[in-house]
Design an enzyme around this catalytic site. Structure first.
Site, PDB file in Angstrom:
ATOM      1  CG  ASP A 210     -30.471  21.321  52.470  1.00 25.77           C
ATOM      2  OD1 ASP A 210     -31.641  21.563  52.120  1.00 25.77           O
ATOM      3  OD2 ASP A 210     -29.495  22.044  52.153  1.00 25.77           O
ATOM      4  CG  HIS A 212     -30.852  25.355  54.227  1.00 25.10           C
ATOM      5  ND1 HIS A 212     -31.308  26.620  54.480  1.00 25.10           N
ATOM      6  CD2 HIS A 212     -31.866  24.729  53.604  1.00 25.10           C
ATOM      7  CE1 HIS A 212     -32.541  26.761  54.043  1.00 25.10           C
ATOM      8  NE2 HIS A 212     -32.908  25.624  53.495  1.00 25.10           N
ATOM      9  CD  GLU A 236     -30.624  20.311  49.271  1.00 24.53           C
ATOM     10  OE1 GLU A 236     -30.905  19.155  49.665  1.00 24.53           O
ATOM     11  OE2 GLU A 236     -31.463  21.209  49.192  1.00 24.53           O
ATOM     12  CD  GLU A 262     -33.587  24.314  48.230  1.00 20.08           C
ATOM     13  OE1 GLU A 262     -33.351  23.100  48.320  1.00 20.08           O
ATOM     14  OE2 GLU A 262     -34.206  24.943  49.101  1.00 20.08           O
ATOM     15  CD  GLU A 339     -36.678  18.481  48.996  1.00 14.12           C
ATOM     16  OE1 GLU A 339     -36.046  19.178  48.201  1.00 14.12           O
ATOM     17  OE2 GLU A 339     -36.878  18.824  50.183  1.00 14.12           O
TER      18      GLU A 339
HETATM   19  C1  CS2 Z   1     -34.970  22.843  51.774  1.00 11.07           C
HETATM   20  C2  CS2 Z   1     -36.302  23.506  51.813  1.00 11.07           C
HETATM   21  O1  CS2 Z   1     -36.144  20.953  51.041  1.00 11.07           O
HETATM   22  C3  CS2 Z   1     -35.058  21.543  50.997  1.00 11.07           C
HETATM   23  O2  CS2 Z   1     -34.053  21.161  50.399  1.00 11.07           O
HETATM   24  O3  CS2 Z   1     -33.925  23.618  51.297  1.00 11.07           O
HETATM   25  O4  CS2 Z   1     -36.998  22.996  52.905  1.00 11.07           O
HETATM   26  C4  CS2 Z   1     -36.275  25.010  51.898  1.00 11.07           C
HETATM   27  O5  CS2 Z   1     -35.725  25.394  53.140  1.00 11.07           O
HETATM   28  C5  CS2 Z   1     -37.700  25.521  51.764  1.00 11.07           C
HETATM   29  O6  CS2 Z   1     -38.229  25.033  50.565  1.00 11.07           O
HETATM   30  C6  CS2 Z   1     -37.724  27.037  51.767  1.00 11.07           C
HETATM   31  O7  CS2 Z   1     -39.037  27.478  51.526  1.00 11.07           O
HETATM   32 MG    MG Z   2     -32.458  22.481  50.318  1.00 13.13          MG
END
Ligand code: CS2
Ligand code: MG
Length: 402
Positions: A210, A212, A236, A262, A339
């Site tokens: 990720d 992010h 991701e 997401e 996930e």
């Molecule tokens: C992350 C999450 O799981 C993931 O892919 O992007 O942990 C995200 O940081 C959290 O859901 C934010 O609340």
């Molecule tokens: Mg994520």
């Protein structure tokens, strides 16, 4: 005709903060919906209590589509995480009710099983490479067929995705925790630790990572190219996805599969990503993208363009959302992966579900509806505990995407 008699919003913190909607019909049938938006929980609780609940009383709970259209178009102000999470909670609760009334698990109402189980990935992490490798080994021993790998970047304090306790919980402070970020340090380091995972464990399992939202498109292209030989299942959120066309540049340079969505909340937010095949997996969820009704529309559009599903499933999505996600995942033809981060014991004291994990696959029992119960008495022992997600700052002090 049965009508919606009551709609209650519960805000509690069993292990972490959750917002839960319970709808009760005149026949005494109840349905549950998750309305949790990490770090902004009370905004959704108020949207539900103050603006949607008055509109629901007296309506026919069977008219799921009509209520969805009424709440979406009738708001005038459309889309966004708060609105679409509130609508999602109503939608999922109504599907729960419909299943209970029909005496069928929700997935049977969505077309029945397309697969025997739902492939999941979970989060391996570590403060350094050796501890990351130990964590990957732990998940491999637990039978996971897909594992996400994240670790801290040397020289940077807090880093995204590194678990501190039993589960990874990023919303950890009463004011946003400000974490340093260096793209250069990340781009130099991340490919090396992902390579270390492949070197130690081989390619007999799916490896995910990720990013992010932290890179520019060309930086994401560079990252994708640098890990092509590692055969990631996906990278991701390589770059913020508000500008969907930014993904064209990444696509021009690398074959590393891309997942995003997401933080996106409607079919409009992912339309170009899907129709231009700029992504390989769409990560929208039942809780933040308008519920089962809207998520199915997104997934059906994705299927036309061979984009597969890869719904978000961190612990800030409640067990209600996980159960609803499994009902959808069992049925959609273009399922990719789900996930899955196991919730802590306190959470499962309040939420009881029929979801089970075996050999890296999730499944459900045949309980009608979603198969989830919410224990409001137990929830009263865990009062709301306001928490913020972190904020990232570059080394020059300017704000970066966390
Ligand atoms: C992350 C999450 O799981 C993931 O892919 O992007 O942990 C995200 O940081 C959290 O859901 C934010 O609340
Ligand atoms: Mg994520």
């Amino acid at each position: 005709m049965s009508t919606i008699e009551r709609a209650e919003v519960f805000v509690a913190s069993p292990g972490r903060n959750f917002v839960t909607l319970r709808i009760t019909t005149s026949d005494g049938v109840t349905g549950l919906g998750d309305a949790t938006l990490n770090g902004r929980e009370l905004a959704v609780a108020s949207y539900l209590r103050d603006h949607l609940v008055p509109l629901l009383i007296g309506r026919d709970p069977a008219r799921i589509e009509d209520i969805w259209q009424y709440l979406y178009r009738g708001a005038y102000w459309r889309r966004g995480p708060v609105t679409m999470t509130a609508i999602a909670a109503v939608d999922v609760a109504l599907w729960d009710i419909k299943g209970k009334v029909a005496g069928l698990p929700v997935y049977q109402l969505l077309g029945g099983r397309s697969r025997d189980g739902v492939l999941v990935y979970s989060h391996a992490s570590g403060t350094d490479v050796p501890s990351l490798l130990d964590d990957v080994a732990r998940f491999r021993d637990l039978g996971y067929q897909a594992i996400r790998a994240q670790t801290g970047v040397p020289g940077l304090g807090g880093s995204y995705g590194v678990r501190k306790g039993v589960v990874y919980e990023p919303a950890n402070s009463s004011l946003p925790d400000e974490q340093p970020w260096s793209t250069e340090a990340y781009l130099d380091f991340a490919p090396t630790y992902l390579a270390a995972v492949r070197e130690k464990f081989g390619s007999g399992f799916h490896l995910l990572h990720d990013v992010h939202h932290r890179l520019t498109p060309i930086e994401a292209a560079r990252f994708g190219k640098s890990v092509e030989d590692l055969r990631l299942f996906w990278m991701e959120d390589p770059t913020p996805a508000e500008n969907q066309e930014a993904f064209r540049l990444i696509r021009q340079h690398t074959t590393t599969p891309i997942a995003t969505g997401e933080v996106l909340n409607s079919i409009w937010d992912v339309k170009d990503l899907i129709t231009e095949q700029l992504i390989d997996y769409v990560r929208t969820t039942v809780v933040h993208a308008g519920g089962i009704t809207h998520l199915r529309r997104i997934f059906d559009l994705a299927a036309l363009y061979q984009v597969r599903t890869g719904s978000h499933g961190a612990t800030d999505l409640s067990p209600i959302s996980l159960a609803a996600a499994v009902h959808v995942d069992l049925t959609v033809p273009n399922f990719g992966i789900q996930e899955y981060m196991p919730h802590v014991a306190e959470t499962m004291e309040v939420f009881r579900t029929g979801v089970s994990l075996a050999n890296g696959l999730l499944d459900l029992d045949e309980t009608p509806g979603l198969g989830v119960e919410y224990d409001e008495k137990a929830a009263e022992r865990f009062p709301y505990d306001p928490k913020y997600l972190p904020v990232a700052r570059r080394l020059d002090g300017s704000v970066h995407d966390w």
